[in-house]
Design an enzyme around this catalytic site. Sequence first.
Site, mmCIF file in Angstrom:
data_model
loop_
_atom_site.group_PDB
_atom_site.id
_atom_site.type_symbol
_atom_site.label_atom_id
_atom_site.label_comp_id
_atom_site.label_asym_id
_atom_site.label_seq_id
_atom_site.Cartn_x
_atom_site.Cartn_y
_atom_site.Cartn_z
ATOM 1 N N ASP A 1 -4.840 -2.290 -3.518
ATOM 2 C CA ASP A 1 -5.850 -1.643 -4.365
ATOM 3 C C ASP A 1 -6.730 -2.648 -5.100
ATOM 4 O O ASP A 1 -7.270 -2.355 -6.157
ATOM 5 C CB ASP A 1 -5.174 -0.676 -5.352
ATOM 6 C CG ASP A 1 -4.247 -1.375 -6.337
ATOM 7 O OD1 ASP A 1 -3.991 -2.584 -6.171
ATOM 8 O OD2 ASP A 1 -3.787 -0.708 -7.287
ATOM 9 N N ALA B 1 -46.700 22.332 16.494
ATOM 10 C CA ALA B 1 -45.957 22.777 15.322
ATOM 11 C C ALA B 1 -45.103 23.995 15.647
ATOM 12 O O ALA B 1 -45.509 24.870 16.417
ATOM 13 C CB ALA B 1 -46.925 23.111 14.188
ATOM 14 N N ALA C 1 0.822 -1.215 0.000
ATOM 15 C CA ALA C 1 0.000 0.000 0.000
ATOM 16 C C ALA C 1 0.855 1.264 0.000
ATOM 17 O O ALA C 1 0.457 2.289 0.539
ATOM 18 C CB ALA C 1 -0.923 -0.007 1.214
ATOM 19 N N ARG D 1 -3.057 8.327 -10.668
ATOM 20 C CA ARG D 1 -4.217 8.583 -11.521
ATOM 21 C C ARG D 1 -5.492 8.874 -10.734
ATOM 22 O O ARG D 1 -6.496 9.278 -11.307
ATOM 23 C CB ARG D 1 -4.436 7.401 -12.477
ATOM 24 C CG ARG D 1 -3.434 7.397 -13.623
ATOM 25 C CD ARG D 1 -3.622 6.198 -14.526
ATOM 26 N NE ARG D 1 -3.049 4.992 -13.942
ATOM 27 C CZ ARG D 1 -3.375 3.742 -14.310
ATOM 28 N NH1 ARG D 1 -4.293 3.550 -15.236
ATOM 29 N NH2 ARG D 1 -2.791 2.710 -13.748
#
Length: 507
Positions: A108, A385, A13, A19
């Site tokens: 990956d 409310a 890793a 990219r």
Amino acid sequence: MSEPYPRTVVVLAAGEGKRMKSALPKVLHPLLGRTLLGHVLNAAQPLAAERTMVVVGHGADQVRAHLAEAAPGAVPVLQAEQLGTGHAVRIALEAPEASGTVVVLNGDVPLLRPETVAGLVAAHESERAAATVLAAEVPDPTGLGRIVRDADGRLEQIVEQRDATPAQLAVREINAGIYAFDAVRLRDVLGKLSTDNDQGEEYLTDVFKLLVSAGEPVGVHLAGDHTETLGCNDRVELAGLRRLLRDRVNERWMRTGVSLLDPETTWIDVTVALDRDAVVDQNTQLRGGSVVGAGAVVGPDVTLIDTVVGPGATVLRSHAVGAEVGAGASVGPYAYLRPAARLAEKSKVGTFVEVKNSEVGAGAKVPHLSYVGDATIGARANIGAATIFVNYDGVNKHRTVVGEAAFVGCDTSLIAPVEVGAGAYVAAGSAISKDVPPGALGVTRAPQRNVEDWVTRRRPGTASAAAAERALQGAPGVTSAASEGEAIHGAAEPVGGASGAGDTATE
Ligand code: UD1
Ligand code: CA
């Protein structure tokens, strides 16, 4: 299952993942509930390795921090310069005197199933091979290492795309970047890797060529499902992996008795749990440690993050983070539940209501347009409310307590710290900053005053003035509703039935 060999897992890793074009190291990109690296480590779980090492390099600090949190048993090993996959494994095996089986995984390649890794290792160990590579037949092998076999079908070498001949490029059997090695024989050949290739790197894949020429047995283990071996090199590939994993996860839940009404717009993290007969409607994301109980209905248009929904509850077009929704409770449409919002069974949090760090008691209702912060609302209380729990004085947060079966009228501010007792009422439109004792009515409004004919005098010629004139001439008495006695609208004496205190229960 006998485990004859001690096992060491090495996850590669250290690469940058150029990219991805990201400040985040590639292996830390999230994929339905885990990082790419987290998925790879999870796939290695059933190996019960004695030691798990993660080779870190690019973004090493970030990767180390992630490991400390998500996989504290894994030991990071620094590869300061990324001189190739062979170099990475060499560094990892320098420190400990590994014996037995070394399993190498690319950081990956996140869709790998634990069973597949276990199958590779079992085949490798039972063959007593020096090295075994996980391979797959893929529709498009572009960019990947090719498995090159001899006339008898035995592995000869693994050739990278950029070093391959046209005949080798035609091979669709590829190296997944997942291997099992005999530790001792691996160590022997790692020192002999050359950098004589297009990238000038030490290729781990060259180990196979070296072992073959030394007469050592090497093997190829074929993955049944080639999508498991897909790598992630850019964000387009990451999105493709996410769709594949979504389908895999969704299929699993449907087969265990969960209804997904629109699987293509339903995204469930691998860490989420659902019970039988749960129904998930379209455009719904279930994330982190979320749990959906039996028969609960979630969606459409719901995001749950680390939120537990009890059996039979419904959550409609809402967003919840770190909340608990009790059995049979109802949430939404358009509710926002924030951390430590705890809704007891059969309670209701309705439209445009935000709840944070609060308990809503069993059967209690907050049906419309309210903010409930740092509150305890008793069982069967009714919050009218547009009631606001005023919890913040600009410096500190304070709590509000509303007792059992209390009734808070519409458009009320409850200014914390304050307590409304059990069975107490609060008149609509009040700003309550002192405790209301049990059974009392709290009211803070000024009496209403009507200025007769104000519109006719101050707004002549308007539609309102014309309407008023018509009403006053045509139907005397129509406007007399707002008499003195109703200044506290409905909240004074029990007015019977419809005009009960506070006008709240507009269901
Ligand atoms: C590698 C394989 C290729 C295989 C493919 C599968 C080699 C030479 N090639 O190619 O045959 O088909 O994986 O996905 O191994 N890494 C390090 N240190 C390094 C270089 C790489 O830790 O010095 C890590 C990367 O972060 C990555 C993994 O090793 O997680 C693979 O490296 P990458 O450069 O992606 O190799 P590929 O070209 O994909
Ligand atoms: Ca790669």
